[in-house]
Design a protein around this motif. Structure first.
Motif, short mmCIF file in Angstrom:
data_model
loop_
_atom_site.label_atom_id
_atom_site.label_comp_id
_atom_site.label_asym_id
_atom_site.label_seq_id
_atom_site.Cartn_x
_atom_site.Cartn_y
_atom_site.Cartn_z
N SER A 27 18.90 -6.41 0.97
CA SER A 27 19.19 -5.60 0.16
C SER A 27 18.18 -5.46 -1.28
CB SER A 27 20.64 -6.08 -0.41
OG SER A 27 20.91 -5.15 -1.75
N GLY A 28 18.03 -4.20 -1.50
CA GLY A 28 17.14 -3.94 -2.87
C GLY A 28 15.68 -3.92 -2.23
N GLN A 29 15.27 -4.10 -1.26
CA GLN A 29 14.00 -4.20 -0.76
C GLN A 29 13.51 -2.87 0.23
OE1 GLN A 29 12.26 -7.16 -1.95
NE2 GLN A 29 13.99 -7.04 -3.06
N SER A 30 12.16 -2.76 0.37
CA SER A 30 11.91 -1.67 1.13
C SER A 30 10.53 -2.19 1.80
CB SER A 30 11.19 -0.56 0.09
OG SER A 30 12.30 0.17 -0.74
N ARG A 31 10.18 -1.52 2.95
CA ARG A 31 8.76 -1.49 3.67
C ARG A 31 8.37 -0.28 4.01
NH1 ARG A 31 11.99 -3.40 9.34
NH2 ARG A 31 12.83 -1.48 9.68
N LEU A 32 6.97 -0.23 4.45
CA LEU A 32 6.55 0.84 4.85
C LEU A 32 7.14 1.70 6.18
CD1 LEU A 32 3.65 2.64 5.24
CD2 LEU A 32 3.08 1.05 6.91
N LYS A 33 7.37 3.05 5.87
CA LYS A 33 7.91 3.70 6.69
C LYS A 33 6.76 4.19 7.95
CE LYS A 33 10.35 8.02 7.48
NZ LYS A 33 11.04 9.13 7.14
N ALA A 34 7.00 3.70 9.16
CA ALA A 34 6.14 3.70 10.08
C ALA A 34 5.54 5.26 10.48
CB ALA A 34 6.67 2.95 11.31
N ALA B 223 11.83 -2.75 -3.99
CA ALA B 223 11.96 -1.10 -3.70
C ALA B 223 11.34 -0.37 -4.83
CB ALA B 223 13.82 -0.74 -3.86
N SER B 224 11.28 -0.84 -6.11
CA SER B 224 10.95 -0.17 -7.25
C SER B 224 9.95 -0.93 -8.09
CB SER B 224 12.18 0.44 -8.00
OG SER B 224 12.88 -0.53 -8.64
N ASP B 225 10.09 -2.14 -8.53
CA ASP B 225 9.40 -2.92 -9.42
C ASP B 225 8.42 -3.74 -8.63
OD1 ASP B 225 10.83 -1.99 -11.48
OD2 ASP B 225 12.38 -3.51 -11.25
N TYR B 226 7.26 -3.92 -9.26
CA TYR B 226 6.19 -4.80 -8.77
C TYR B 226 6.46 -6.26 -9.03
CZ TYR B 226 3.27 -0.47 -7.78
OH TYR B 226 2.85 0.61 -7.27
N LEU B 227 6.02 -7.13 -8.03
CA LEU B 227 5.64 -8.62 -8.29
C LEU B 227 4.47 -8.62 -9.20
CD1 LEU B 227 7.15 -10.26 -5.32
CD2 LEU B 227 8.11 -10.32 -7.42
N PRO B 228 4.17 -9.79 -9.88
CA PRO B 228 3.12 -9.84 -10.58
C PRO B 228 1.80 -9.73 -9.67
CG PRO B 228 4.44 -11.45 -11.55
CD PRO B 228 5.11 -10.52 -10.47
N LEU C 163 0.88 -1.18 -0.13
CA LEU C 163 0.03 0.16 0.15
C LEU C 163 0.96 1.29 -0.27
CD1 LEU C 163 -3.05 -1.06 2.43
CD2 LEU C 163 -2.62 -1.40 0.07
N ALA C 164 1.99 1.23 0.65
CA ALA C 164 2.99 2.27 0.75
C ALA C 164 3.60 2.59 -0.70
CB ALA C 164 4.22 2.06 1.69
N LYS C 165 3.65 1.44 -1.37
CA LYS C 165 4.31 1.66 -3.05
C LYS C 165 3.20 2.18 -3.72
CE LYS C 165 6.58 -1.80 -4.73
NZ LYS C 165 6.94 -3.20 -5.19
N MET C 166 2.02 1.93 -3.32
CA MET C 166 1.05 2.40 -4.28
C MET C 166 0.58 3.94 -3.83
SD MET C 166 -1.59 -0.94 -3.82
CE MET C 166 -3.13 -0.01 -4.54
N GLY C 167 1.28 4.51 -3.14
CA GLY C 167 1.18 6.03 -2.89
C GLY C 167 0.37 6.11 -1.52
N LEU C 168 0.28 5.34 -0.76
CA LEU C 168 -0.53 5.43 0.58
C LEU C 168 0.14 5.41 1.78
CD1 LEU C 168 -3.49 2.93 -0.10
CD2 LEU C 168 -3.29 5.34 -0.89
N GLY C 169 1.50 5.85 1.61
CA GLY C 169 2.70 5.76 2.55
C GLY C 169 4.02 6.17 2.05
N GLU C 170 4.91 6.13 2.87
CA GLU C 170 6.55 6.37 2.38
C GLU C 170 6.91 4.98 2.43
OE1 GLU C 170 8.18 9.70 3.89
OE2 GLU C 170 6.74 10.91 3.62
N LEU C 171 7.87 4.61 1.65
CA LEU C 171 8.57 3.67 1.67
C LEU C 171 10.31 3.78 2.15
CD1 LEU C 171 8.11 1.66 -1.69
CD2 LEU C 171 7.58 0.95 0.68
N GLU C 172 10.91 2.97 3.09
CA GLU C 172 12.23 3.26 3.48
C GLU C 172 13.16 2.10 3.41
OE1 GLU C 172 12.08 3.61 7.65
OE2 GLU C 172 11.33 1.66 8.32
N VAL C 173 14.11 2.17 3.18
CA VAL C 173 15.06 0.85 2.60
C VAL C 173 14.91 0.10 3.83
CG1 VAL C 173 17.46 0.31 2.27
CG2 VAL C 173 16.45 2.32 1.26
#
Length: 351
Positions: free
Chosen positions: A144-151, A333-338, A129-139
């Motif tokens: 490596s190369g992955q992100s998660r919702l910034k609390a 971090a940037s691309d989407y899984l299917p 949901l953060a990647k979709m624009g409903l929050g910010e991502l942090e490293v």
């Protein structure tokens, strides 16, 4: 189809909150105000009749296409009008000034519904949901190369098991439009026998809410909607990946129009690669009497072409289930899984 119409038109692109994901089959319309009626406008050309749910009491509407684009003729109308956009629980509106010329608009982002995500031990839709624009991502600090919702940046509620139970105890599920149950929630509030809680969940959907559950939370759907499943139900062992088939034309068209980490989300045959299957993952077959929409199928040990993603309507709302997880404790971090794209589509899906 209404007659073809020439002349100036309002046109644009409808996207999700991230201002990049195209939203197909969204309704776009001008309200049928006295100002419009006085102008004697002819009905616009609908891109694809039936592709979206038309608004009530106005002939001045159209649908976005598979790439999220629309063109809405406005005849001889002059001055300010209010353009409305709707896709499921998502809505947006914008004031547009008409001068007798074409009005190309900048990308229009859909407005936010009220969303609650219940924490789960195995699935973490909140990162997507953060990647979709409903929050910010942090490293991600460890992957490596992955992100998660910034609390603290989320534009939705994240409920612990205790907070979910409190909401149910206070009869407050109707505060939300969408309720997401991650796999592995640590609450017993929706177990068989908890009839008061289950009735509240049914009422939430009946009145227009969307319930989305993954993997082990199939048990919640079974408890709340006893007629939702056939006797075909099972579990499978751990898999790194599974090749599924997209069985819903609109979803297949949309997946062909957006990129994934592998370049294409779906191939020409409709095959899609799914990930995140833990040992003991669940699947079930929806009852055909409910007229379900089956979006993705795959061969499993116990059944060929078992439904992997499906939904059905209940009253004014809907229930969605996916056998696979959305994400681990991170997202790319940037691309989407299917399957991230599938959930993104389902976020706006209103069939």
């Amino acid at each position: 189809m209404p007659p073809q119409q020439e002349g100036p038109a309002i046109s644009g692109l409808v996207t999700g909150p991230n201002a990049s994901t195209p939203i197909p089959s969204a309704a776009v319309w001008l309200p049928n105000t006295p100002q419009l009626r006085m102008q004697g406008l002819a009905a616009p050309t609908v891109t694809d009749p039936g592709a979206c749910n038309p608004p009530d009491n106005t002939p001045y509407w159209t649908c976005t296409d598979a790439e999220g684009r629309f063109s809405l003729p406005y005849g001889e109308l002059q001055g300010e009008v209010e353009l409305h956009i709707r896709k499921g629980s998502w809505n947006s509106r914008q004031t547009v000034t008409l001068t007798g010329a074409d009005v190309p608009l900048s990308p229009l982002s859909l407005g936010m519904p009220r969303i609650a995500v219940v924490e789960g031990y195995y699935d973490h839709v909140e990162h997507l949901l953060a990647k979709m624009g409903l929050g910010e991502l942090e490293v991600h600090p460890y992957v490596s190369g992955q992100s998660r919702l910034k609390a603290g940046t989320e534009r939705f509620d994240i409920l612990s098991a205790a907070e979910l139970e409190e909401k149910v105890a206070l009869n407050r599920l109707t505060e939300y439009d969408l309720l997401y149950l991650n796999c592995g929630i640590e609450s017993h509030v929706f177990q068989p026998g908890e009839e008061q809680s289950l009735e509240q969940l049914r009422r939430f959907v009946q009145q227009g809410g969307t319930l989305y559950a993954t993997d082990w939370e199939l048990k919640v759907i079974r408890a709340a909607f006893p007629d939702a499943l056939t006797g075909d139900e099972g579990w499978e062992g751990q898999l790194d990946q599974l090749i599924g088939t997209v069985d819903y034309p609109e979803l297949a068209d949309w997946l062909a129009a957006v990129p994934c980490d592998s370049g294409q989300c779906v191939n020409a045959q409709g095959d899609i690669t799914l990930y995140h299957f833990l040992s003991g993952w669940r699947w079930g077959v929806p009852n055909p009497t409910l007229h379900p929409s089956t979006l993705v199928k795959a061969d499993v040990d116990q059944l060929a072409q078992a439904p992997m993603t499906w939904s059905f309507r209940h009253g004014q709302g809907r229930v969605i289930f996916s056998a696979y997880h959305t994400a681990d404790d991170h997202t790319h971090a940037s691309d989407y899984l299917p399957q991230e794209r599938i959930l993104e589509y389902l976020f706006y899906h209103d069939h």
